[in-house]
Design an enzyme around this catalytic site. Sequence first.
Site, PDB file in Angstrom:
ATOM      1  N   TYR A   1      -3.207  -0.584   8.359  1.00  0.00           N
ATOM      2  CA  TYR A   1      -3.841  -0.571   7.315  1.00  0.00           C
ATOM      3  C   TYR A   1      -4.095   0.998   6.767  1.00  0.00           C
ATOM      4  O   TYR A   1      -3.775   1.359   5.562  1.00  0.00           O
ATOM      5  CB  TYR A   1      -5.194  -1.423   7.051  1.00  0.00           C
TER       6      TYR A   1
ATOM      7  N   LYS B   1      -2.430   3.085   3.711  1.00  0.00           N
ATOM      8  CA  LYS B   1      -3.161   3.413   2.541  1.00  0.00           C
ATOM      9  C   LYS B   1      -2.849   5.050   2.475  1.00  0.00           C
ATOM     10  O   LYS B   1      -2.905   5.676   1.265  1.00  0.00           O
ATOM     11  CB  LYS B   1      -4.600   3.099   2.718  1.00  0.00           C
TER      12      LYS B   1
ATOM     13  N   ASN C   1       0.892  -1.198  -0.038  1.00  0.00           N
ATOM     14  CA  ASN C   1       0.145  -0.002   0.002  1.00  0.00           C
ATOM     15  C   ASN C   1       0.887   1.240  -0.096  1.00  0.00           C
ATOM     16  O   ASN C   1       0.353   2.287  -0.435  1.00  0.00           O
ATOM     17  CB  ASN C   1      -0.847  -0.026   1.294  1.00  0.00           C
TER      18      ASN C   1
END
Length: 279
Positions: A106, A110, A56
């Site tokens: 996460y 991102k 990511n």
Amino acid sequence: MRILVLGFTGYLGGHVVEHLRALPGARVFGGGRSPDAVINCAGSTDGDPVTLAEVNSRGPAVLCAALREAAPSARLVHLGSAAEYGPGTPDTRVTEASATRPVTPYCATKLAGTVTVTTSGLDAAVLRVGNPVGPGAPPTGLPGRIAGLLRAAGPDPDAVIRLGDLSAYRDFVDVRDVARAAVLAATSPGPLPHVLNIGGGRAVPVRELVRTLARTAGFRGRIEEDGGGSARSGAVSWQCSDIAAAGDSLDWRPSYALEESLAALWAATSVRPEGGRAP
């Protein structure tokens, strides 16, 4: 127009390619061509922090560096996540100018990818996508996982499905609407804002989504909540995006109601009598 789609074998990428192939004059590639536009659907929602950072965060950085060398004038559309905003405030939609407060690896990875893309100097736009739902939803996300559990339970009135806490609110958006937004962003002739929210524009109780999908499936058993749940989403109890900017910039608005998205998800998981899966 030559359009390169990264992550085209995945859930979002597959729908993006399907929309692109219906576009007159579009030539869609999975790699190895000099493109006019790139849609980056590659990303990971699961894994340890190192894996998430590799996919990511580093992935978009490598992509931007490659485009600066090989196709500096190409339009880059990168799929980000509304999770980058972090915990929302009940009854308040977040705009693209809202502060970002990632609370999990996460979310943080991102956001790092978004920062890389928006500061790359390329003709680039990030679509901050809400919770995608619809046909083909993978079991790693809540809608796909629930559909799988309902399919396994069948019509048994004594069946019990045990889930985590369903009290959170999420902004669900049909995956086909996400794909349409990505295509519009890739083919828009003028400059775009660096970040655009792509969501349903409505905070939906997760419990409502589960019950609606259960009704669609004809489930006759019980659904119980044990208070546990996903570490990735548990820290965020409210999420809802303001999608006005996407309407202004792309003339985009969601076209599928949640009930339609869940019906399409359920139909896509149907098992044929001979054991195959529905198209």
